[in-house]
Design a protein around this motif. Structure first.
Motif, PDB file in Angstrom:
ATOM      1  N   LYS A  40       0.384  -1.331  11.835  1.00  0.00           N
ATOM      2  CA  LYS A  40      -0.278  -0.251  11.626  1.00  0.00           C
ATOM      3  C   LYS A  40       0.238   0.254  10.190  1.00  0.00           C
ATOM      4  O   LYS A  40      -0.475   0.453   9.313  1.00  0.00           O
ATOM      5  CB  LYS A  40       0.060   1.162  12.332  1.00  0.00           C
ATOM      6  CG  LYS A  40      -0.872   0.755  13.638  1.00  0.00           C
ATOM      7  CD  LYS A  40      -0.805   2.103  14.552  1.00  0.00           C
ATOM      8  CE  LYS A  40      -1.725   1.991  15.956  1.00  0.00           C
ATOM      9  NZ  LYS A  40      -1.566   3.218  16.975  1.00  0.00           N
ATOM     10  N   GLY A  41       1.657   0.159  10.146  1.00  0.00           N
ATOM     11  CA  GLY A  41       2.009   0.572   8.830  1.00  0.00           C
ATOM     12  C   GLY A  41       1.674  -0.363   7.574  1.00  0.00           C
ATOM     13  O   GLY A  41       1.121   0.365   6.512  1.00  0.00           O
ATOM     14  N   PRO A  42       1.784  -1.712   7.459  1.00  0.00           N
ATOM     15  CA  PRO A  42       1.241  -2.508   6.285  1.00  0.00           C
ATOM     16  C   PRO A  42      -0.281  -2.528   6.154  1.00  0.00           C
ATOM     17  O   PRO A  42      -0.613  -2.530   5.016  1.00  0.00           O
ATOM     18  CB  PRO A  42       1.783  -3.981   6.815  1.00  0.00           C
ATOM     19  CG  PRO A  42       1.852  -3.880   8.283  1.00  0.00           C
ATOM     20  CD  PRO A  42       2.473  -2.542   8.481  1.00  0.00           C
ATOM     21  N   ILE A  43      -0.951  -2.199   7.365  1.00  0.00           N
ATOM     22  CA  ILE A  43      -2.446  -2.298   7.421  1.00  0.00           C
ATOM     23  C   ILE A  43      -2.911  -1.016   6.533  1.00  0.00           C
ATOM     24  O   ILE A  43      -3.849  -0.971   5.665  1.00  0.00           O
ATOM     25  CB  ILE A  43      -3.219  -2.577   8.593  1.00  0.00           C
ATOM     26  CG1 ILE A  43      -2.976  -3.698   9.097  1.00  0.00           C
ATOM     27  CG2 ILE A  43      -4.749  -2.083   8.557  1.00  0.00           C
ATOM     28  CD1 ILE A  43      -3.414  -4.168  10.902  1.00  0.00           C
ATOM     29  N   LEU A  44      -2.444   0.105   6.991  1.00  0.00           N
ATOM     30  CA  LEU A  44      -2.690   1.244   6.174  1.00  0.00           C
ATOM     31  C   LEU A  44      -2.428   1.428   4.909  1.00  0.00           C
ATOM     32  O   LEU A  44      -3.172   2.099   4.099  1.00  0.00           O
ATOM     33  CB  LEU A  44      -1.759   2.484   6.851  1.00  0.00           C
ATOM     34  CG  LEU A  44      -2.466   2.918   8.303  1.00  0.00           C
ATOM     35  CD1 LEU A  44      -1.551   3.984   9.004  1.00  0.00           C
ATOM     36  CD2 LEU A  44      -4.041   3.225   8.141  1.00  0.00           C
ATOM     37  N   GLU A  45      -1.209   0.670   4.573  1.00  0.00           N
ATOM     38  CA  GLU A  45      -0.711   0.417   3.149  1.00  0.00           C
ATOM     39  C   GLU A  45      -1.998  -0.259   2.303  1.00  0.00           C
ATOM     40  O   GLU A  45      -2.285   0.098   0.930  1.00  0.00           O
ATOM     41  CB  GLU A  45       0.465  -0.310   3.059  1.00  0.00           C
ATOM     42  CG  GLU A  45       1.205  -0.131   1.603  1.00  0.00           C
ATOM     43  CD  GLU A  45       1.904   1.129   1.137  1.00  0.00           C
ATOM     44  OE1 GLU A  45       1.878   1.534   0.069  1.00  0.00           O
ATOM     45  OE2 GLU A  45       1.844   2.056   2.189  1.00  0.00           O
ATOM     46  N   VAL A  46      -2.300  -1.316   3.135  1.00  0.00           N
ATOM     47  CA  VAL A  46      -3.420  -2.026   2.195  1.00  0.00           C
ATOM     48  C   VAL A  46      -4.890  -1.314   2.100  1.00  0.00           C
ATOM     49  O   VAL A  46      -5.507  -1.393   1.092  1.00  0.00           O
ATOM     50  CB  VAL A  46      -3.975  -3.453   3.152  1.00  0.00           C
ATOM     51  CG1 VAL A  46      -5.080  -4.085   2.557  1.00  0.00           C
ATOM     52  CG2 VAL A  46      -2.555  -4.349   3.177  1.00  0.00           C
ATOM     53  N   LEU A  47      -5.037  -0.640   3.298  1.00  0.00           N
ATOM     54  CA  LEU A  47      -6.442   0.257   3.133  1.00  0.00           C
ATOM     55  C   LEU A  47      -6.233   1.370   2.314  1.00  0.00           C
ATOM     56  O   LEU A  47      -7.382   1.365   1.417  1.00  0.00           O
ATOM     57  CB  LEU A  47      -6.704   0.756   4.527  1.00  0.00           C
ATOM     58  CG  LEU A  47      -6.938  -0.369   5.321  1.00  0.00           C
ATOM     59  CD1 LEU A  47      -7.165   0.334   7.093  1.00  0.00           C
ATOM     60  CD2 LEU A  47      -8.594  -1.128   5.418  1.00  0.00           C
ATOM     61  N   ASN A  48      -5.145   2.186   1.989  1.00  0.00           N
ATOM     62  CA  ASN A  48      -4.871   3.393   1.238  1.00  0.00           C
ATOM     63  C   ASN A  48      -4.750   2.998  -0.196  1.00  0.00           C
ATOM     64  O   ASN A  48      -5.273   3.692  -1.071  1.00  0.00           O
ATOM     65  CB  ASN A  48      -3.979   4.177   1.999  1.00  0.00           C
ATOM     66  CG  ASN A  48      -4.544   4.711   3.310  1.00  0.00           C
ATOM     67  OD1 ASN A  48      -5.441   4.954   3.673  1.00  0.00           O
ATOM     68  ND2 ASN A  48      -3.628   5.167   4.142  1.00  0.00           N
ATOM     69  N   ASN A  49      -3.874   2.099  -0.391  1.00  0.00           N
ATOM     70  CA  ASN A  49      -3.558   1.950  -1.926  1.00  0.00           C
ATOM     71  C   ASN A  49      -3.922   0.649  -2.407  1.00  0.00           C
ATOM     72  O   ASN A  49      -3.900   0.272  -3.487  1.00  0.00           O
ATOM     73  CB  ASN A  49      -1.909   1.976  -1.796  1.00  0.00           C
ATOM     74  CG  ASN A  49      -1.270   3.020  -1.331  1.00  0.00           C
ATOM     75  OD1 ASN A  49      -1.556   4.341  -1.578  1.00  0.00           O
ATOM     76  ND2 ASN A  49       0.063   2.755  -0.725  1.00  0.00           N
TER      77      ASN A  49
END
Length: 653
Positions: free
Chosen positions: A283-292
């Motif tokens: 979840k952490g790296p995926i959210l980083e990709v989606l958000n940033n």
């Protein structure tokens, strides 16, 4: 000739009346009378001798102290110089060791960044290709299938030294049902990609341990047994799902990230449509990709615990196709299985043969079992965005994930001949792994910081960030668990710079000083022996001189000798008052004292010659010894100077 009249007193004391048997007591009374004066004189003389001996003893002590100090200085100098030589050479080795380490550590840091940049560039090329294909065909995400995905992914994996590559479209809740229908209908690509993998087995090389391939080593682990034959192949799950406690559950969240096209293709359980976003560590790296809209590194995981190179939550049971459908409560004919719009003619025969092999002999399963036996060690997923367009305002419509071993970051661009470099890779999520680099071998030592703590202060730390150098203007995000690499030396590396030179040079210097000390001691011993001989000779000479001259005369002789003066014969008894008129004062001191009024007494033993001619030598000796001793004591008591004694004659002043 008239005979001389004999004096009765002379006859009484004539030598003829002396006998060796007589009791000689000529000076007994005088001795008793002058005992006090003699004692006083002897005391004065002894005091002077004692003072002189004390002075000599003090001088001797000072000389010995100087010798001891000189010897001590030599010993201390030997220790200090030897220590300085040893520490200097050791420090030189340490400096050389540290310089070599810092240089190689910098090369390791640059290699890590360079390899990370290289991987991002290769993944970016696949991301751009995917976006271009979708836009050129007018397709709308998420319902897009990339043709020949295995071929494209194999090229990326080979260049980027990856293990596996997967495409996960972003599916929102309003598009979830449509996506599930599309994924079941468009599963024909699986058969094509399996056929491609058999046609080009070298494309699977990227999945193997890149370190073993580079070094030509074979795995020491026995390959697992081939998977069971699958007669009814079902690769696609009818619904997007996640796994809870080993049991698949349907995902109905606002956003899902279903596992879609991938290489190498999994055959067996229907992992397609597995929701990778529901796995907690993703979840952490995926959210980083989606958000940033940046690339991100996932968590470290053990590759041997993955599902053939993919980091999924394991399912406890090997479900059959019917059992899998029973989980969702659907029938065999719930979905219509339509093929692709166009099937490549060149793969028709291969597809058919591949299905027969899977359904029949199981040879493909045996090959995959051997291939996956080589998987092991720490790995990480690189998550990379796929955009809706190549410029302007763009949204993340899918995510590419590449699994790669951490070893692959270290193998390229290694420093020349490293020997025992310890690389500790860690992130701010408290994950730590350690590698050893020796020569061309990169060895995984295990989880945790396993460097030698004696080198805690000698280290170099590098961050695994990258510059923007891709076509999509993407760089590695540091918002989620940023990664760092700390490089340490090891005792193995330190031993390479250790030599016997410090010890050899130190022993050489110590030997030189030891030889100098030995020479000093030997020289001191020889000088001491010579000085002792000279002292004994001087003592004998002083004894003789003291017997010939009074103390005052002896002292003057010594003083003149110390001053370098040698008196002339004509000056021994010359009075200053009777010096010739035309004479000049002499700078040379005189030995004798001049007395203007002096009484001189000459004494002779009457009849001694005639008497001694008829006596034994021993009798003559006893007579002279007794008589001389009596005169000497009397002269000393009365402060009379005896000039000389010749035979039986005396001369007193």
């Amino acid at each position: 000739m008239k005979r001389r009249q004999t004096d009765p007193l002379e006859d009484e004391y004539s030598v003829d009346n002396f006998s060796s048997d007589d009791d000689i007591s000529l000076y007994s009374k005088e001795e008793e009378e002058g005992e006090t004066a003699t004692t006083r004189s002897n005391t004065s003389s002894n005091t002077e001798d004692l003072l002189e001996s004390t002075n000599l003893l003090r001088k001797d002590i000072r000389i010995r102290m100087i010798r001891a100090a000189a010897l001590l200085i030599l010993i201390v100098a030997a220790i200090v110089v030897s220590f300085v030589v040893y520490t200097t050479l050791r420090a030189s080795e340490q400096r050389e060791f540290e310089t070599r380490f810092l240089d190689q550590a910098a090369q390791v840091g640059n290699a890590l960044r360079k390899e990370m940049q290289s991987k991002l560039r290769v993944i970016d090329s696949l991301s751009v290709t995917t976006t271009s294909y979708a836009n050129s065909r007018g397709r709308t995400w998420p319902n897009i299938t990339i043709p020949e995905f295995s071929y494209r992914a194999a090229s990326v994996l080979t260049i980027a030294r990856g293990i596996s590559m997967a495409l996960q479209p972003v599916v929102t809740s309003d598009l979830l049902e449509a996506w599930e229908n599309y994924s079941v209908k468009e599963q024909k690509w699986i058969t094509y990609d399996l056929a491609f993998q058999e046609m080009y087995p070298s494309a699977l090389e990227s999945q193997r341990d890149v370190g073993d391939i580079r070094r030509g080593r074979k795995t020491q682990e026995a390959p697992p047994k081939p998977p069971k034959k699958v007669k009814n192949r079902y690769n696609v799950s009818e619904f997007v799902f996640h796994v809870e406690d080993g049991v698949p559950k349907r995902s109905e969240k606002n956003m899902t990230l279903p596992f879609w096209q991938h290489s190498p293709v999994l055959d067996g359980l229907p992992w397609i449509n597995y929701d990778v976003f529901e796995k907690e560590e993703n979840k952490g790296p995926i959210l980083e990709v989606l958000n940033n809209q940046q690339a991100a590194l996932g968590m470290i995981y053990e590759l041997s615990d993955s599902i053939r190179g993919y980091n999924f939550d394991p399912i406890d049971s090997e479900y059959t196709q019917k059992e899998w459908k029973d989980i969702w409560g659907v029938s065999e004919n719930h979905f219509q299985h339509d093929g692709l719009d166009q099937e490549p003619a060149m793969l028709e025969d291969k597809i058919q043969n591949n299905e027969e092999m899977i359904d029949g002999s199981g040879a493909t399963g045996a090959e995959e079992a051997t291939m996956y036996a080589m998987l092991g060690g720490p790995a990480v997923n690189i998550w990379y965005p796929v955009f809706s367009g190549l410029g302007g305002m763009r949204d993340v419509v899918a995510i590419l994930s590449m699994t790669t071993k951490w070893e692959s970051f270290l193998l390229p661009n290694l420093p020349p001949d490293p020997n025992g470099l310890i690389v500790v890779i860690w992130n701010e999520c408290d994950q730590v792994i350690t590698f050893d680099i020796t020569g061309t071998d990169v060895t995984y030592l295990g989880p945790g910081d396993l460097h030698e703590h004696e080198y805690d202060e000698l280290k170099e730390t590098f961050s695994l960030d990258t510059e923007i150098s891709t076509f999509s203007m993407i760089q590695l995000s540091t918002g989620f668990c940023p990664y760092f690499a700390t490089v340490y030396p090891s005792s193995q590396m330190r031993e390479e710079f250790e030599s016997t030179s410090p010890v050899a040079y130190t022993v050489g210097v110590a030997t030189i000083f030891a030889f100098a000390i030995a020479v000093f001691i030997l020289y001191d011993f020889l000088v001491e022996r010579r000085q002792k001989f000279l002292a004994e000779t001087a003592h004998k000479t002083s004894t003789i001189v003291s017997g010939l001259f009074p103390r005052t005369v002896r002292d003057r002789l010594y003083d003149q000798e110390k001053q370098g003066l040698s008196p002339k014969k004509s000056q021994f008894l010359t009075s200053p008052n009777h010096r010739p008129k035309n004479s000049k004062p002499s700078t040379t001191s005189q030995i004798a004292d001049v007395y203007t009024s002096t009484t001189v007494m000459f004494g002779d033993i009457a009849g001694f010659t005639a008497w001694s001619s008829t006596r034994q030598p021993s009798e003559v000796f006893v007579l002279l010894e007794t008589l001389y001793a009596s005169f000497d004591k009397t002269a000393k008591r009365m402060n009379v100077f005896k000039v000389e004694t010749i035979g039986d004659c005396f001369n007193f002043e």
